[in-house]
Scaffold this active site. Structure first.
Site, PDB file in Angstrom:
ATOM      1  CG  HIS A 104      60.220  92.372  21.623  1.00 37.38           C
ATOM      2  ND1 HIS A 104      61.423  91.904  21.142  1.00 37.38           N
ATOM      3  CD2 HIS A 104      59.678  93.084  20.590  1.00 37.38           C
ATOM      4  CE1 HIS A 104      61.613  92.324  19.899  1.00 37.38           C
ATOM      5  NE2 HIS A 104      60.576  93.048  19.528  1.00 37.38           N
ATOM      6  CG  HIS A 178      61.642  97.802  19.174  1.00 35.56           C
ATOM      7  ND1 HIS A 178      61.116  98.280  17.999  1.00 35.56           N
ATOM      8  CD2 HIS A 178      61.549  96.459  19.094  1.00 35.56           C
ATOM      9  CE1 HIS A 178      60.711  97.264  17.255  1.00 35.56           C
ATOM     10  NE2 HIS A 178      60.966  96.150  17.894  1.00 35.56           N
ATOM     11  CD  GLU A 312      64.341  95.201  17.102  1.00 32.62           C
ATOM     12  OE1 GLU A 312      64.016  94.313  17.921  1.00 32.62           O
ATOM     13  OE2 GLU A 312      63.741  95.379  16.036  1.00 32.62           O
TER      14      GLU A 312
HETATM   15  C1  G6D Z   1      56.983  92.324  14.693  1.00 33.84           C
HETATM   16  O1  G6D Z   1      58.483  90.641  13.919  1.00 33.84           O
HETATM   17  C2  G6D Z   1      58.404  91.997  14.305  1.00 33.84           C
HETATM   18  C3  G6D Z   1      59.332  92.222  15.466  1.00 33.84           C
HETATM   19  O2  G6D Z   1      60.661  91.982  15.061  1.00 33.84           O
HETATM   20  C4  G6D Z   1      59.158  93.652  15.950  1.00 33.84           C
HETATM   21  O3  G6D Z   1      59.993  93.863  17.050  1.00 33.84           O
HETATM   22  C5  G6D Z   1      57.706  93.887  16.326  1.00 33.84           C
HETATM   23  O4  G6D Z   1      56.860  93.636  15.225  1.00 33.84           O
HETATM   24  C6  G6D Z   1      57.480  95.342  16.717  1.00 33.84           C
HETATM   25  O5  G6D Z   1      56.537  91.401  15.620  1.00 33.84           O
END
Ligand code: G6D
Length: 347
Positions: A104, A178, A312
Site C-alpha cells: 500500500h 480502502h 479495492e
Molecule cells: C491485510 O492482506 C490485507 C490487505 O489486503 C489489507 O489491505 C490490509 O490488511 C488492511 O494486510
C-alpha cells in the site's frame, strides 16, 4: 447539495473534515488527512439513515490506521513482492513494510499525507478535489507524481471517486480507496450474511504471504464464484485452500469480465440496502477484514473480525513482475485516470 467543513486539531495537526450532503439526505464525510472517508450515511428500507463504513471513534487513531480505514492508497495499492521492481533495466527498492514485501505504498503513503482540498458544489453534485505531489524517490518510487482525486456525490446517491495522475518519468501507479463497507447500518451486524455479486470468472491465486503465485484460476465450482450472488460466509466457513490462505475469507484480486456495467453488487437483506460498484478498473481486491481484531474503538463500537468488506478497485501490483496481470506502469507524461462509482440504493 452542500459541502460543509470543520477544523479539527488532532495530535497538534490541523485537519479538515468535510461533509458532502445531497438533497436526498445522503452524506459522505472525509478528512484532508489521507483523504480518509470517515462516514457515509444512507437510508435503509425504512428511510433510517445510518453509517455504512468503518471509522474510528477517536480521530487520533487515524494517525496509525494499520487497517487503512477509509483511506486513499498509493502510489501502488496492494503488495509488491520482495519490495522491489525493475523499470527499463533499473531496480527500485521500496520499504518492506509487510514482511519482506511492500504494501500500500509504504509509509507515508497516500493514506498518511495531508492533501490540499477544494470543495465544490453545483445543482446536481458536490464534493471535494484533493491534490498531492509525491516527490521523486518517495518511498523508493521513481518520478514526481502529481495526483488529483475527486470525491463527488450527486442526487442519485452515487458517490464517485476519480483519480488522475501524471509523472515526470516512467513509474508505477495504481491508487484506490480502502473503505470498509457494512450495509447493516451503524455496525449492527457483521458482513457474513452480506450477499455479493462480482462479474469475474477468474481470480488471482495467493501464496501464504498473500503474494500472487502466478496462477489465475477460474472461479467455477469454488467459493470465489460470485457471478450469481453468494454470501460472504461461504468463503469464511469453507476449507477451500485459497479461502484458508486468505485468512478464512477473501483477500484476493478478482479480474472483471467486463460483461456487465455493474461490476459488483452488495446486498444486505435485513436493512434492504444495496451497493452497486461500477468502475473502469480491470479488477478489484475483495478483502473481508479477516485481519481485523477487537482492539479498536470504532464510532459505533468495538472492531471485530469480518466487520467490513473492502472493494479495492485497481490494477494489479503483480504486473511489476509479470506482464500477464493488469499493468500499473505509467509512462512519462502519460495521464493516469481511474474512476469508481458507488451507487447506494435499496434491493
Ligand atoms: C491485510 O492482506 C490485507 C490487505 O489486503 C489489507 O489491505 C490490509 O490488511 C488492511 O494486510
Amino acid at each position: 447539495m452542500q459541502v460543509t467543513s470543520e477544523q479539527l486539531t488532532v495530535a497538534g495537526q490541523n485537519w479538515l473534515e468535510y461533509t458532502i450532503k445531497n438533497d436526498q439526505g445522503m452524506e459522505v464525510s472525509c478528512l484532508n488527512f489521507g483523504g480518509i472517508i470517515t462516514r457515509i450515511l444512507v437510508p435503509d428500507q425504512h428511510q433510517q439513515f445510518e453509517n455504512v463504513v468503518l471509522g474510528y471513534k477517536n480521530y487520533e487513531d487515524y494517525l496509525s490506521n494499520p487497517n487503512y480505514f477509509g483511506a486513499l492508497i498509493g502510489r501502488v495499492a496492494g503488495r509488491i513482492k520482495g519490495s522491489s521492481f525493475e523499470l527499463d533495466g533499473k531496480t527500485y527498492n521500496l520499504p518492506a513494510n509487510n514482511g519482506e514485501n511492500h504494501l500500500h505504498g509504504g509509509e507515508p503513503g497516500f493514506h498518511k499525507v495531508i492533501w490540499d482540498t477544494t470543495p465544490f458544489e453545483n445543482s446536481n453534485e458536490a464534493g471535494i478535489v484533493l491534490t498531492h505531489t509525491s516527490p521523486d524517490g518517495e518511498n523508493g518510487y521513481p518520478g514526481t507524481v502529481e495526483m488529483k482525486v475527486t470525491y463527488s456525490l450527486n442526487n442519485e446517491n452515487e458517490f464517485t471517486i476519480t483519480y488522475e495522475g501524471s509523472a515526470d518519468q516512467k513509474t508505477v501507479l495504481t491508487a484506490t480507496n480502502h473503505s470498509y463497507f457494512n450495509l447493516s447500518g451503524n455496525l449492527k451486524d457483521d458482513i457474513k450474511d452480506h450477499e455479493l455479486t462480482i462479474d469475474a470468472s477468474h481470480f488471482v491465486e495467493l501464496d501464504e504471504a498473500l503474494i500472487p503465485t502466478g496462477e489465475i484460476p477460474a472461479v467455477d465450482g469454488t467459493p470465489f464464484d460470485f457471478r450469481n450472488g453468494r454470501q460472504i460466509k461461504d468463503g469464511i466457513n469453507s476449507n477451500f485452500e485459497q479461502n484458508v490462505v486468505g485468512g478464512n475469507g477473501y483477500d484476493h484480486y478478482f479480474l472483471f469480465d467486463q460483461n456487465n456495467e455493474q461490476d459488483v453488487i452488495v446486498k444486505e437483506k435485513e436493512s434492504g440496502r444495496q451497493l452497486i460498484v461500477k468502475t473502469d478498473q480491470p479488477g478489484m481486491v475483495l478483502y473481508t477484514s479477516t485481519m481485523l481484531d477487537d482492539s479498536l474503538q470504532l464510532a459505533e463500537g468495538p472492531s471485530k473480525r469480518y466487520l467490513g468488506l473492502c472493494l479495492e478497485t485497481q490494477a494489479s501490483p503483480a504486473s511489476v513482475h509479470d506482464d500477464r496481470f493488469p499493468s500499473v506502469i505509467l509512462e512519462k507524461d502519460e495521464k493516469y485516470f481511474a474512476k469508481t462509482t458507488f451507487v447506494f440504493g435499496l434491493i
